[in-house]
Design a protein around this motif. Structure first.
Motif, short mmCIF file in Angstrom:
data_model
loop_
_atom_site.label_atom_id
_atom_site.label_comp_id
_atom_site.label_asym_id
_atom_site.label_seq_id
_atom_site.Cartn_x
_atom_site.Cartn_y
_atom_site.Cartn_z
N PRO B 6 3.88 2.28 -9.57
CA PRO B 6 3.69 0.85 -9.81
C PRO B 6 4.52 -0.01 -8.86
CG PRO B 6 5.15 1.76 -11.46
CD PRO B 6 4.74 2.90 -10.57
N GLY B 7 4.62 -1.25 -9.17
CA GLY B 7 5.39 -2.16 -8.32
C GLY B 7 4.55 -2.58 -7.13
N ALA B 8 3.24 -2.72 -7.40
CA ALA B 8 2.26 -2.67 -6.32
C ALA B 8 2.24 -3.87 -5.40
CB ALA B 8 0.89 -2.51 -6.96
N VAL B 9 2.11 -3.57 -4.13
CA VAL B 9 1.67 -4.57 -3.16
C VAL B 9 0.30 -4.08 -2.73
CG1 VAL B 9 2.02 -5.51 -0.87
CG2 VAL B 9 3.96 -5.14 -2.38
N THR B 10 -0.73 -4.85 -2.93
CA THR B 10 -2.06 -4.30 -2.74
C THR B 10 -2.84 -4.99 -1.64
OG1 THR B 10 -2.78 -5.68 -4.57
CG2 THR B 10 -2.36 -3.37 -5.07
#
Lengths: 358, 282
Positions: B6-10
């Motif tokens: 997680p901790g996403a940069v998408t």
């Protein structure tokens, strides 16, 4: 969602039998900062050199922005930027000449690269020094120029191999800010580092690498959570007391205890409860700690628990001959560790370490 | 391993290649890249004037040494010694200059610049072509300097201007091809100091056991066999014939032809070898 880098089972050995990479796999999500974290000799630089087409792997595959690093090496080179561990800039040229040269070799048209050089000199606060030969630059200025050179062609994928090793704190934080700006503009960054603080600050995801394989993977928060909710840090009068305390704790089921010089560290989920128990235990054994702290786990703790090695800026534990065996026992007990076959891999590594490095 | 953390940069991949390459032919890029690297090396030379100065002092000392110390003891039938000597000095000076190729490349490897070049979309052989070309330019200066010094100590051209220029071109072509040989050493050496000490043991027998400074007839028989049939002697003989006057015993055409074949042969062997070394060196 695409992966900007896909490395699968990379293997690389060098002459003289050193297996630098031993089945290294990881993926970097586009637009993120990915940290390869590991001690010297873990294989971080070898991985970067394979991904930037400088080296060919003995086995495994790697793709950068969808292109194979072996069969489409030239395309890959056109898409990436690399700032190496040593500032690879020409001593005899000025800052401007260095950047112009890289622009030209990136096959940008002359007016375009001249303009880009001007921008980068300003962005990295080198515009005043731009027309001076590099001989007059400080270490920090050289490193900034090296990173600027990696950005000349506006690469979508940037590789930074230990970008701040040997830099003073001010230069280091200036570089971090520059990296964060790039990421906010959409650049994907793969960063290798020995510094926890750096990985913690910059990386969205971290792979801890040791002896050429990934031994842990996750966000900084998740890796830290693996240590337990808190870390109990006990300072003792000497190494003998510390060893005694470690054994005592282990004999009562707290197998995660590890000695670091004159201290003992232990990851615990039940902080206050554990503190009471342990203080009672120490008191009964006649051991008097001079420090007894509960703190948030840091990546240093994770690193230590996973590799059995202190981090680059932790000089304490290097002299501790017992570290390896403590760590081996400890890692076997740690249920939350990623990867099922880790215990076996770990013993192999330990055996190798015993034969070779200290 | 997956990236399900997680901790996403998408942000999706910015995967457009940008305004780079594929608009010119590979040869066009090779020439342009080689020129860029040549310029970089030449600027480097001008930034260290001390090195330029002291590297010119040594060949001048050789001229003075042979012209005034050894000349009286060396007999060169058909030539004033200074006329015999100077073509030999030209060849020796540029050959020593070619050592700079191995040192320069070893230094680039050591300092990590070649690592940067390898990760750029540039033509791969441009690094070597740029180095050897810069060293050729430097050798043109060495040659002009030696010519000036030669005239000062009494050297005179006894042939035509066309022949003289032909001789000078031959010497420079030889130096260029020799640079590729030293490029191989530079790519093989672990560092620049070693490159230097590896280069001279190769260079010494070829320059001194040659016709550059003395007539080979004065050498012992076993050495003559080597001295007569090695490239430095072939090039010195041809240059002497073209720049100082006809050398008895062999026709001018044969001497020139042999020198050209040796020179071209060196390039044919050393250039692919150096490129191969560049590609395989880690």
């Amino acid at each position: 969602m695409t992966d900007a880098v896909e490395a699968e089972h990379l293997v690389k050995s060098f002459k003289g039998s050193v297996r630098a990479l031993d089945g290294l796999s990881f993926a970097v999500r586009a637009g993120s900062v990915f940290g390869l974290l590991g001690p010297n000799g873990a294989g971080k630089t070898t991985a970067v050199r394979i991904l930037t087409t400088i080296l060919t792997p003995d086995g495994g595959t790697a793709r950068v922005l969808g292109h194979d690093v072996i069969t489409e090496a030239r395309t890959v080179r056109g898409l990436i930027g690399l700032a190496g561990q040593y500032a690879a800039v020409d001593e005899n040229l000025t800052g401007r000449e260095n950047l112009d040269m890289v622009g030209s070799l990136n096959h940008l048209p002359r007016p375009a690269y001249r303009q880009r050089t001007r921008e980068l000199l300003v962005q990295f606060q080198l515009d005043d020094a731009g027309d001076r030969p590099l001989k007059t630059y400080s270490g920090g200025m050289r490193r900034r120029l090296d990173v600027a050179a990696a950005l000349v062609a506006r690469p979508a994928m940037l590789f930074l191999d230990e970008p701040t090793t040997g830099l003073d704190p001010a230069s280091r934080s200036a570089l971090w800010i520059a990296v964060e700006e790039l990421v906010s503009q959409g650049t994907t960054v793969l960063l290798t580092t020995q510094y926890m603080e750096e990985a913690d600050r910059l990386a969205h995801e971290i792979a801890v690498v040791d002896h050429g394989t990934v031994i842990a993977l996750g966000t900084p928060a998740r890796l830290k959570a693996q240590m337990g909710a808190t870390v109990l840090d006990i300072g003792l009068a000497g190494a003998a007391d510390a060893a005694h305390t470690t054994e005592l704790l282990r004999s009562t089921g707290r197998s995660g205890a590890a000695r670091v010089g004159d201290s003992v560290e232990l990851g615990v989920d039940d902080g206050p409860r554990a503190a009471i128990e342990i203080l009672r235990l120490l008191d009964q054994a006649g051991i008097e700690p001079h420090r007894f702290t509960l703190r948030e786990p840091t990546l240093d703790d994770v690193f230590l628990s996973l590799t059995g090695n202190p981090t680059a800026d932790d000089g304490l534990a290097g002299a501790d001959p017992d570290r390896g065996s403590f760590d081996r026992q400890r890692s076997g007990d740690r249920g939350s560790a990623p990867g099922s076959g880790r215990g076996a891999r770990r013993s192999r590594r330990q055996a190798r370490r015993g034969a070779g490095h200290g | 391993m997956t990236a399900e953390a997680p901790g996403a940069v998408t942000t999706p991949a910015p995967s457009t290649p940008g305004p780079r390459h594929t608009t010119a032919t590979d040869l066009g890029w090779l020439i342009r890249d080689a020129w860029t690297v040549t310029k970089r090396n030449l600027i480097g030379y001008t930034r260290i004037p001390e090195a330029m100065f002291f590297s010119s002092v040594q060949p001048i000392m050789f001229v003075l040494l042979f012209r005034y110390v050894f000349a009286g003891a060396i007999h060169t039938p058909g030539f004033n010694y200074v006329d015999f000597l100077m073509p030999g000095i030209f060849v020796q000076s540029v050959a020593f200059g070619a050592v700079g190729t191995s040192i320069g490349l070893a230094e680039d490897l050591q300092k990590g610049i070649i690592e940067r070049f390898r990760a750029l979309p540039m033509a791969r052989s441009a690094v070597l072509a740029g180095r050897t070309t810069a060293d050729l330019v430097r050798n043109v200066f060495v040659m002009l300097l030696m010519l000036g010094v030669g005239f000062l100590v009494g050297y005179r051209v006894h042939t035509g201007i066309a022949q003289f220029l032909g001789g000078a071109l031959l010497v420079l072509a030889f130096a260029y091809c020799l640079s590729w040989g030293f490029a191989v050493i530079g790519m093989a050496a672990p560092n620049s100091e070693t490159a230097q000490v590896m280069s001279f043991p190769v260079l010494f027998p070829f320059t001194f056991a040659s016709s550059a400074f003395v007539p080979v007839q004065t050498m012992p028989g076993w050495l003559q066999g080597f001295a007569v049939n090695q490239p430095v002697s072939k090039v010195v003989n041809a240059a002497r014939d073209l720049m100082s006057g006809h050398v008895p015993g062999v026709s001018s055409a044969t001497a020139t032809w042999e020198a050209v074949v040796w020179t071209a042969g060196m390039l044919a062997v050393f250039a692919p070898l150096a490129v191969w070394k560049y590609r395989s060196r880690i």
